[in-house]
Design a protein around this motif. Structure first.
Motif, PDB file in Angstrom:
ATOM      1  N   VAL A 100       0.818  -1.206   0.000  1.00 53.88           N
ATOM      2  CA  VAL A 100       0.000   0.000   0.000  1.00 53.88           C
ATOM      3  C   VAL A 100       0.855   1.260   0.000  1.00 53.88           C
ATOM      4  O   VAL A 100       0.584   2.227  -0.725  1.00 53.88           O
ATOM      5  CB  VAL A 100      -0.922  -0.016   1.233  1.00 53.88           C
ATOM      6  N   PHE A 119       1.217   4.786  -2.408  1.00 59.22           N
ATOM      7  CA  PHE A 119       1.195   6.205  -1.995  1.00 59.22           C
ATOM      8  C   PHE A 119       2.384   6.949  -2.586  1.00 59.22           C
ATOM      9  O   PHE A 119       2.261   8.065  -3.091  1.00 59.22           O
ATOM     10  CB  PHE A 119       1.274   6.335  -0.473  1.00 59.22           C
ATOM     11  N   TYR A 150      -1.475  -8.033  -4.669  1.00 56.98           N
ATOM     12  CA  TYR A 150      -2.803  -7.451  -4.584  1.00 56.98           C
ATOM     13  C   TYR A 150      -2.796  -6.037  -3.996  1.00 56.98           C
ATOM     14  O   TYR A 150      -3.467  -5.138  -4.507  1.00 56.98           O
ATOM     15  CB  TYR A 150      -3.700  -8.357  -3.724  1.00 56.98           C
ATOM     16  N   ALA A 151      -2.010  -5.821  -2.933  1.00 52.96           N
ATOM     17  CA  ALA A 151      -2.131  -4.597  -2.137  1.00 52.96           C
ATOM     18  C   ALA A 151      -1.916  -3.325  -2.962  1.00 52.96           C
ATOM     19  O   ALA A 151      -2.725  -2.395  -2.907  1.00 52.96           O
ATOM     20  CB  ALA A 151      -1.143  -4.641  -0.974  1.00 52.96           C
ATOM     21  N   ALA A 196      -4.721  -0.438  -3.747  1.00 53.46           N
ATOM     22  CA  ALA A 196      -4.607   0.919  -3.249  1.00 53.46           C
ATOM     23  C   ALA A 196      -4.744   1.937  -4.380  1.00 53.46           C
ATOM     24  O   ALA A 196      -5.066   3.096  -4.132  1.00 53.46           O
ATOM     25  CB  ALA A 196      -3.273   1.116  -2.527  1.00 53.46           C
ATOM     26  N   PHE A 230      -1.759  -6.474   4.210  1.00 52.77           N
ATOM     27  CA  PHE A 230      -2.935  -5.718   3.809  1.00 52.77           C
ATOM     28  C   PHE A 230      -4.062  -6.624   3.322  1.00 52.77           C
ATOM     29  O   PHE A 230      -5.215  -6.483   3.731  1.00 52.77           O
ATOM     30  CB  PHE A 230      -2.556  -4.733   2.702  1.00 52.77           C
ATOM     31  N   GLN A 247      -2.306  -1.164   7.772  1.00 57.62           N
ATOM     32  CA  GLN A 247      -2.371  -0.894   6.332  1.00 57.62           C
ATOM     33  C   GLN A 247      -3.766  -0.497   5.862  1.00 57.62           C
ATOM     34  O   GLN A 247      -3.910   0.406   5.041  1.00 57.62           O
ATOM     35  CB  GLN A 247      -1.880  -2.116   5.557  1.00 57.62           C
ATOM     36  N   LEU A 295      -4.392   2.981   6.971  1.00 57.86           N
ATOM     37  CA  LEU A 295      -3.656   3.942   6.136  1.00 57.86           C
ATOM     38  C   LEU A 295      -4.415   4.233   4.852  1.00 57.86           C
ATOM     39  O   LEU A 295      -4.562   5.384   4.432  1.00 57.86           O
ATOM     40  CB  LEU A 295      -2.289   3.370   5.760  1.00 57.86           C
ATOM     41  N   LEU A 296      -4.931   3.165   4.227  1.00 59.02           N
ATOM     42  CA  LEU A 296      -5.631   3.339   2.961  1.00 59.02           C
ATOM     43  C   LEU A 296      -6.917   4.141   3.152  1.00 59.02           C
ATOM     44  O   LEU A 296      -7.281   4.983   2.328  1.00 59.02           O
ATOM     45  CB  LEU A 296      -5.937   1.976   2.341  1.00 59.02           C
ATOM     46  N   GLN A 345      -6.098   7.728   3.785  1.00 62.10           N
ATOM     47  CA  GLN A 345      -5.579   8.385   2.592  1.00 62.10           C
ATOM     48  C   GLN A 345      -6.680   9.142   1.855  1.00 62.10           C
ATOM     49  O   GLN A 345      -6.410  10.125   1.175  1.00 62.10           O
ATOM     50  CB  GLN A 345      -4.945   7.332   1.675  1.00 62.10           C
ATOM     51  N   SER A 394      -1.426  10.217   6.227  1.00 58.57           N
ATOM     52  CA  SER A 394      -1.253   8.844   5.787  1.00 58.57           C
ATOM     53  C   SER A 394       0.110   8.671   5.113  1.00 58.57           C
ATOM     54  O   SER A 394       0.804   7.678   5.330  1.00 58.57           O
ATOM     55  CB  SER A 394      -2.444   8.510   4.908  1.00 58.57           C
TER      56      SER A 394
END
Lengths: 301, 293
Positions: free
Chosen positions: A128, A132, A238-239, A243, B234, B246, B249-250, B253, B260
């Protein structure tokens, strides 16, 4: 569910020398771990794959497999394979370059420790958070697209945000693929003995001859093995995608859509079919990998 | 003259172990240290850009992109604390999970590995196979199975976040298995325990005072890797609808991407530091990973 012995217990393979009575007792030591693995690895794995063969009412059916010819799902599979292959290839080539550069550093030195650790963070921890980082780098209002546009006049987010498309996923995928390449290929690079270089030099060979006759043949199995590992890793990741992209587009996201959809009954079983599809692809890849791995080991003893 | 010549001979005979590379006639795979440095610096810089961009992002305002510290001020503002309560709850949950998963590794995996090493050598291959399955079977596939399994688990144990630890413990197996097995591989545990036993130690004493101290390094690596995997997990939490670091955080965000991002940078650096500690502490006297079977 079959109620056989836990798979961690070595059924029917006692060590030949041990006394039979004590052996039977010591055996039970595997029971806690065996039960745990049975309940949380074997059962979910079997349930995941088996669920594809049943309908919403629990009756056996092969009807779910019709999904595999659904055009959206087919596109997702193609996207997944394409994304994994391209990102794996880019990561592998650049990763070899890094490994080669790293051979100049001391194996137990600080540089290696830092590169190893950074590679682990990027390859295994990020998910994730790496997504970002890429949003902050090439997202809509980020600095890099502005600079690129000022220099080349190309707006990389011109056709909608690049990062939220399957093509855009290439950036984060290489970002965790290359470090994985370093982790998995470096041992093979370390296995290149200095003596081989000396032998080639003694026989009057150039460095090009060294690479063509020694380096490439020795490293090739490791390279392709790592390439497969990278592909498998990208394919099952996947993560990062979750995201960045909320809709489908690749198979792991399609599974998420199927599992969380509440509007259509029985789609959980479709997720089972997709899971089976992934497992089949992974099984083929991993058997190729272990084949290449055994060839690689020959030079690392 | 003689010493210089000797040094050059030494250099060319053992190009790896000496600090300097032979200047004139290089051979073999090793690049010149200049080339090596350039490659590492360029690729290192490319990898640093997104992280730096992420860090820089926490200091910018949404509309103009100008420098600001207001996002950090908000983090310590009691009036806005409720915005971050989910995140802190998620961090708390992840830390609890980390503790339980480490316990799973030490209480379930480690005894099985020791038993295989000391008493049932043939169990090795089964154990290794089992522990490496989670690499072959994608987490996302296991999750398809975890969803129905957890409907049962939740009816027995409730739906508290800590119940995730059983599922995450499975994902952690490869990361925990490898460092411990690498450490076991370089010791001769059978001889060690036989020595302890012949000196009168009982099995528990032999394990506690002889085996475990020798495995300290492998266990430390396994535990730290486990912690980093749990904190970075996650997929499972996302599918099973639990609030962990996790997933929080998402979620954050979408409302406050700056904070985040801040937590993302901090945790990336934290795990990086953790791993540097493992690898520098581990490299003393530990064979490098190439000797791992």
């Amino acid at each position: 569910m079959a109620s056989g012995p836990p798979c961690a217990a070595p059924g029917g393979s006692p060590p030949p020398g041990a006394a039979p009575r004590r052996r039977d007792v010591g055996w039970l030591g595997f029971a806690p771990f065996g039960v745990y693995v049975l309940l949380f690895l074997a059962v979910p794995g079997v349930v995941a794959i088996a669920s594809g063969f049943f309908d919403a009412n629990g009756r056996f059916t092969l009807g779910n497999f019709a999904t595999l010819v659904d055009s959206t799902i087919l596109t997702d599979f193609v996207n997944s394979i394409w994304l994994s292959a391209v990102s794996a290839l880019i990561s592998a080539v650049l990763g070899v370059l890094v490994c080669w550069a790293l051979t100049a550093a001391r194996p137990d030195g600080v540089v290696r420790a830092i590169v190893d650790s950074a590679s682990s963070v990027f390859a295994q921890f990020g998910g994730v958070m790496l997504a970002f980082a890429w949003i902050a780098t090439i997202g809509q209002n980020a600095l890099v697209p502005v600079i690129v546009k000022a220099i080349t006049g190309i707006d990389i987010n011109g056709n909608g945000p690049l990062l939220y498309s399957v093509t855009g996923l290439l950036f984060p995928y290489v970002y965790f693929g290359l470090p994985l390449m370093v982790l998995s290929f470096m041992p093979a690079m370390d296995g290149l003995r200095p003596q081989w270089g000396e032998a080639v030099a003694t026989l009057g060979g150039t460095r090009l001859a060294y690479w063509l006759r020694v380096g490439v043949p020795v490293l090739a199995p490791a390279f392709f093995g790592s390439l497969i590992l990278l592909f498998a890793n990208a394919f099952s990741s996947y993560a990062t995608a979750a995201a960045l992209i909320s809709q489908g587009g690749i198979i792991p996201l399609a599974i998420k859509q199927q599992l969380t959809s509440e509007t259509i009954v029985g789609v959980a079983n479709t997720a089972g079919v997709l899971a089976l599809g992934m497992v089949v692809i992974m099984a083929v890849l991993m058997s190729l990998y272990s084949l290449l791995e055994s060839r690689t080991r020959r030079w690392q003893r | 003259m003689t010493t210089a010549a000797a040094a050059r001979v030494a250099d060319s005979v053992e190009p790896r172990t000496s600090g300097r590379r032979p200047r004139r006639s290089r051979f073999g795979a090793v690049p010149s240290s200049t080339t090596g440095t350039i490659v590492l610096v360029v690729i290192g810089a490319l990898f640093a850009i997104p992280i730096v961009a992420l860090g820089w992002f926490t200091f910018t305002t949404a509309s103009t992109g100008a420098f600001t510290l207001s996002h950090y001020a908000a983090l310590f503002d009691p009036a806005q604390a409720s915005n971050y309560s989910e995140l802190f709850a998620g961090i708390g949950n992840s830390l609890i999970l980390a503790v339980i998963v480490v316990a799973i590794v030490l209480v379930l995996l480690l005894p099985a590995m020791l038993l295989a090493e000391l008493r049932f050598p043939r169990a090795h291959r089964v154990l290794e196979f089992v522990c490496l399955i989670p690499i072959t079977v994608p987490t996302i596939v296991l999750v398809v199975g975890f969803v129905p399994v957890y409907q049962v688990v939740q009816s027995v144990l409730g739906s508290d976040p800590w119940t995730l630890s059983f599922a995450i413990g499975v994902i952690v197996l490869p990361y925990a298995y490898r460092p411990i097995q690498a450490n076991i591989g370089v010791l001769n545990l059978t001889t060690l325990t036989e020595a302890a036993r012949s000196l009168g130690a009982s099995w528990p004493v032999a394990v506690w005072r002889v085996v475990l101290p020798n495995l300290r390094r492998g266990l430390l690596s396994a535990c730290l890797l486990t912690i980093s995997v749990v904190l970075g997990e996650f997929t499972i939490a996302n599918f099973l609808g639990q609030n962990t670091f996790q997933t929080a955080l998402l979620l954050l965000q979408q409302t406050d991407p700056y904070i985040s991002a801040f937590f993302a940078v901090v945790s990336l650096l934290f795990v990086f530091a953790l791993l540097v500690v493992i690898s520098t502490a581990g490299s003393i006297g530990r064979p490098r990973r190439k000797r791992k079977s």
